[in-house]
Design a protein around this motif. Structure first.
Motif, PDB file in Angstrom:
ATOM      1  N   GLY A 195      85.018  22.834  66.028  1.00 50.96           N
ATOM      2  CA  GLY A 195      84.837  21.668  66.893  1.00 50.96           C
ATOM      3  C   GLY A 195      86.050  21.228  67.668  1.00 50.96           C
ATOM      4  O   GLY A 195      86.694  22.004  68.375  1.00 50.96           O
ATOM      5  N   ILE A 196      86.367  19.969  67.507  1.00 49.58           N
ATOM      6  CA  ILE A 196      87.410  19.326  68.297  1.00 49.58           C
ATOM      7  C   ILE A 196      88.779  19.964  68.071  1.00 49.58           C
ATOM      8  O   ILE A 196      89.556  20.124  69.004  1.00 49.58           O
ATOM      9  N   GLY A 197      89.083  20.335  66.837  1.00 50.32           N
ATOM     10  CA  GLY A 197      90.383  20.934  66.540  1.00 50.32           C
ATOM     11  C   GLY A 197      90.643  22.203  67.328  1.00 50.32           C
ATOM     12  O   GLY A 197      91.713  22.379  67.919  1.00 50.32           O
ATOM     13  N   GLU A 232      89.066  23.099  70.078  1.00 48.14           N
ATOM     14  CA  GLU A 232      89.091  22.730  71.508  1.00 48.14           C
ATOM     15  C   GLU A 232      90.471  22.206  71.904  1.00 48.14           C
ATOM     16  O   GLU A 232      90.981  22.541  72.979  1.00 48.14           O
ATOM     17  N   MET A 233      91.073  21.375  71.041  1.00 47.22           N
ATOM     18  CA  MET A 233      92.410  20.843  71.335  1.00 47.22           C
ATOM     19  C   MET A 233      93.431  21.977  71.402  1.00 47.22           C
ATOM     20  O   MET A 233      94.268  22.021  72.303  1.00 47.22           O
ATOM     21  N   TYR A 256      76.894  16.342  66.290  1.00 50.76           N
ATOM     22  CA  TYR A 256      77.498  15.283  67.078  1.00 50.76           C
ATOM     23  C   TYR A 256      77.282  13.941  66.407  1.00 50.76           C
ATOM     24  O   TYR A 256      76.209  13.657  65.867  1.00 50.76           O
ATOM     25  N   TYR A 278      92.881  23.931  74.600  1.00 54.44           N
ATOM     26  CA  TYR A 278      93.346  23.137  75.745  1.00 54.44           C
ATOM     27  C   TYR A 278      94.870  23.212  75.859  1.00 54.44           C
ATOM     28  O   TYR A 278      95.419  23.454  76.939  1.00 54.44           O
ATOM     29  N   CYS A 312      92.062  16.230  63.314  1.00 54.31           N
ATOM     30  CA  CYS A 312      90.656  16.348  63.716  1.00 54.31           C
ATOM     31  C   CYS A 312      89.753  16.598  62.517  1.00 54.31           C
ATOM     32  O   CYS A 312      88.596  16.960  62.671  1.00 54.31           O
TER      33      CYS A 312
END
Length: 186
Positions: A64-66, A68-69, A167, A72, A159
């Motif tokens: 997930g977010i981790g 994606e970070m 979600y 990025y 994260c």
């Protein structure tokens, strides 16, 4: 602050009367009430620095977010990431056979491996570690292993979440609480 200090007397009275509706926890001998409020952020008020050759630890970094970070930031700079997860992640030697498996039983792991490879194709390096941020011993071991390897992290991205996948907008209040528990009380 997420926590408003309350007295032991207030907590005991509310518990005894059975009227306590809020959650409390103890931090350094003080009882604290957990509370949330909306924060209004202005555009550009949060900045994440991405500099070549720096190391960042990403707790909850293997989904997930981790991830994606990390991806990025790898677009911005060649960095070293220490991606952590509570769960065992396959050793790099196994990645080829996992990706070749046509049954797609491990789709989450396959997606993570593919994203890690994309991050490394951009010139960044990824270290994968099993760490539960709620276990102090795991954090001590991680710190020791990084120090022994001469790695000095320049920052942490948190994260990590616990509980149901999916979600937050699509789950009920009880499950949101479970997912965010590691972030607020860990």
């Amino acid at each position: 602050s997420l926590y408003n200090e309350v007295t032991l007397f207030e907590t005991v009275i509310l518990d005894f009367a059975g009227r306590r509706k809020k959650e409390y926890l103890v931090r350094k001998g003080h009882y604290c009430e957990l509370s949330f409020s909306r924060a209004k952020l202005q555009s550009g008020s949060i900045a994440i620095s991405a500099e070549d050759n720096q190391t960042l630890i990403v707790f909850g970094g293997l989904s997930g977010i981790g991830l994606e970070m990390a991806e990025y930031l790898s677009d911005k700079s060649k960095m070293q990431f220490v991606l952590t997860s509570r769960f065992v992640f396959p050793d790099r030697k196994e990645w080829g056979s996992i990706l070749a498996d046509t049954s797609k039983q491990n789709q989450r792991i396959i997606n993570s491996i593919q994203k890690i490879r994309r991050i490394e194709e951009k010139g960044s390096y990824v270290i994968v570690k099993q760490v539960d941020v709620n276990r102090q011993q795991d954090l001590i071991v991680l710190q020791s292993e990084l120090a022994d390897a001469g790695i000095q992290p320049k920052g942490v991205i948190y994260c990590a979440a616990k509980g149901n996948s999916g979600y937050l907008l699509g789950i009920d209040e009880k499950n949101v609480k479970t997912v965010l528990e590691a972030k607020t009380t860990g």
